[in-house]
Design a protein around this motif. Structure first.
Motif, PDB file in Angstrom:
ATOM      1  N   HIS A 163       0.864  -1.178   0.000  1.00 24.67           N
ATOM      2  CA  HIS A 163       0.000   0.000   0.000  1.00 24.67           C
ATOM      3  C   HIS A 163       0.901   1.229   0.000  1.00 24.67           C
ATOM      4  O   HIS A 163       2.116   1.111   0.212  1.00 24.67           O
ATOM      5  CB  HIS A 163      -0.918   0.007   1.228  1.00 24.67           C
ATOM      6  CG  HIS A 163      -0.174   0.083   2.530  1.00 24.67           C
ATOM      7  ND1 HIS A 163       0.455  -1.022   3.107  1.00 24.67           N
ATOM      8  CD2 HIS A 163       0.059   1.122   3.364  1.00 24.67           C
ATOM      9  CE1 HIS A 163       1.032  -0.655   4.238  1.00 24.67           C
ATOM     10  NE2 HIS A 163       0.817   0.640   4.411  1.00 24.67           N
ATOM     11  N   PRO A 164       0.378   2.419  -0.258  1.00 27.56           N
ATOM     12  CA  PRO A 164       1.211   3.615  -0.121  1.00 27.56           C
ATOM     13  C   PRO A 164       1.772   3.692   1.299  1.00 27.56           C
ATOM     14  O   PRO A 164       1.028   3.603   2.275  1.00 27.56           O
ATOM     15  CB  PRO A 164       0.227   4.759  -0.413  1.00 27.56           C
ATOM     16  CG  PRO A 164      -0.796   4.133  -1.294  1.00 27.56           C
ATOM     17  CD  PRO A 164      -0.965   2.730  -0.779  1.00 27.56           C
ATOM     18  N   MET A 165       3.078   3.843   1.413  1.00 26.13           N
ATOM     19  CA  MET A 165       3.723   3.735   2.730  1.00 26.13           C
ATOM     20  C   MET A 165       5.098   4.368   2.674  1.00 26.13           C
ATOM     21  O   MET A 165       5.631   4.664   1.596  1.00 26.13           O
ATOM     22  CB  MET A 165       3.847   2.254   3.126  1.00 26.13           C
ATOM     23  CG  MET A 165       4.616   1.418   2.118  1.00 26.13           C
ATOM     24  SD  MET A 165       4.503  -0.371   2.412  1.00 26.13           S
ATOM     25  CE  MET A 165       5.288  -0.988   0.899  1.00 26.13           C
ATOM     26  N   THR A 166       5.675   4.576   3.838  1.00 26.98           N
ATOM     27  CA  THR A 166       7.049   5.050   3.954  1.00 26.98           C
ATOM     28  C   THR A 166       7.830   4.069   4.796  1.00 26.98           C
ATOM     29  O   THR A 166       7.489   3.824   5.959  1.00 26.98           O
ATOM     30  CB  THR A 166       7.113   6.452   4.574  1.00 26.98           C
ATOM     31  OG1 THR A 166       6.404   7.387   3.738  1.00 26.98           O
ATOM     32  CG2 THR A 166       8.560   6.919   4.710  1.00 26.98           C
ATOM     33  N   LEU A 167       8.860   3.492   4.214  1.00 22.72           N
ATOM     34  CA  LEU A 167       9.740   2.565   4.918  1.00 22.72           C
ATOM     35  C   LEU A 167      11.141   3.168   4.985  1.00 22.72           C
ATOM     36  O   LEU A 167      11.412   4.216   4.403  1.00 22.72           O
ATOM     37  CB  LEU A 167       9.775   1.219   4.202  1.00 22.72           C
ATOM     38  CG  LEU A 167       8.430   0.499   4.027  1.00 22.72           C
ATOM     39  CD1 LEU A 167       8.624  -0.816   3.265  1.00 22.72           C
ATOM     40  CD2 LEU A 167       7.768   0.228   5.373  1.00 22.72           C
ATOM     41  N   ARG A 168      12.038   2.504   5.703  1.00 20.26           N
ATOM     42  CA  ARG A 168      13.432   2.946   5.796  1.00 20.26           C
ATOM     43  C   ARG A 168      14.341   1.882   5.200  1.00 20.26           C
ATOM     44  O   ARG A 168      14.137   0.676   5.427  1.00 20.26           O
ATOM     45  CB  ARG A 168      13.807   3.199   7.262  1.00 20.26           C
ATOM     46  CG  ARG A 168      13.029   4.336   7.929  1.00 20.26           C
ATOM     47  CD  ARG A 168      13.520   5.714   7.518  1.00 20.26           C
ATOM     48  NE  ARG A 168      14.894   5.934   7.915  1.00 20.26           N
ATOM     49  CZ  ARG A 168      15.280   6.333   9.139  1.00 20.26           C
ATOM     50  NH1 ARG A 168      14.369   6.547  10.081  1.00 20.26           N
ATOM     51  NH2 ARG A 168      16.557   6.516   9.416  1.00 20.26           N
TER      52      ARG A 168
END
Length: 212
Positions: A163-168
């Motif tokens: 899904h639209p997301m922000t990971l590192r």
């Protein structure tokens, strides 16, 4: 901290639309050094997983190791590290690949004994294939990587859905035992004692919906 902006697609990766990340921050260099031009692309596909392509215009390619989870970082190596949990930097997975497509993959919160082989944690196998790129008379070796939703679910203990997301995470180019050892990163890393295993300095990877 750097940011890499990419897309979530609905069917297949549209690589021509995916931004290029330059792996151009080199570390721990000695008097003699090399900086192979190296790049990465990353995206995700709903219902499937995360896709990566990494390539390097490296002149003296070393490719000795042949078995899964061999220490391929000693060969000419391209790597992708990522924490699959939003808002976190640990635990993270490392995917390290030589030019034969041999993969070293682990998961954990730190270096050494804190990391476990993905082969122990999941029956799902990351998919790796190799390719070449020609540009202005130079040839790059490259690797494609696919990390399935099922594998990410096994690692996180959740029902992981793209899904639209922000990971590192971060992209790396290295070669400990190449003719001239080199250590390149997309997002700059810290002291040699931590090496690439410094999740506090991972980049932000922002997955946004792809608009037609």
């Amino acid at each position: 901290m750097k940011t890499y902006n990419t897309f979530v697609f609905t069917s297949e990766p549209e690589w021509n639309r995916v931004p290029v990340a330059s792996i151009d921050s080199f570390h721990w260099e000695k008097e003699n050094f090399v900086r192979p031009r190296s790049y990465a692309k990353l995206c995700a596909v709903e219902g499937k997983g995360i896709f990566a392509r990494l390539w390097s215009f490296e002149k003296d390619v070393r490719a000795v190791f042949e078995n899964r989870d061999d220490p391929v970082y000693r060969d000419s190596c391209l790597e992708f590290f990522m924490c699959p949990i939003e808002g976190c930097t640990v635990p993270y997975a490392n995917f390290e690949m030589n030019s034969k497509g041999v993969l070293l993959s682990e998961f954990g919160a730190g270096r050494g004994e804190k990391r476990k082989k993905l082969a122990v944690l999941s029956k799902e196998i990351p998919e790796v294939s190799v390719f070449t790129v020609s540009e202005n008379g130079e040839t790059a070796w490259g690797v494609s990587l696919f990390i399935s939703e099922k594998l990410l679910s096994d690692l996180t203990g959740t029902d992981f859905k793209i899904h639209p997301m922000t990971l590192r995470g971060n992209f790396y180019k290295c070669g400990d035992d190449t003719p001239i050892a080199h250590f390149g990163a997309f997002s700059p890393v810290g002291p040699v004692e931590k090496g690439f295993h410094n999740p506090d300095l991972f980049a932000e990877i922002v997955f946004s919906p792809c608009k037609n």
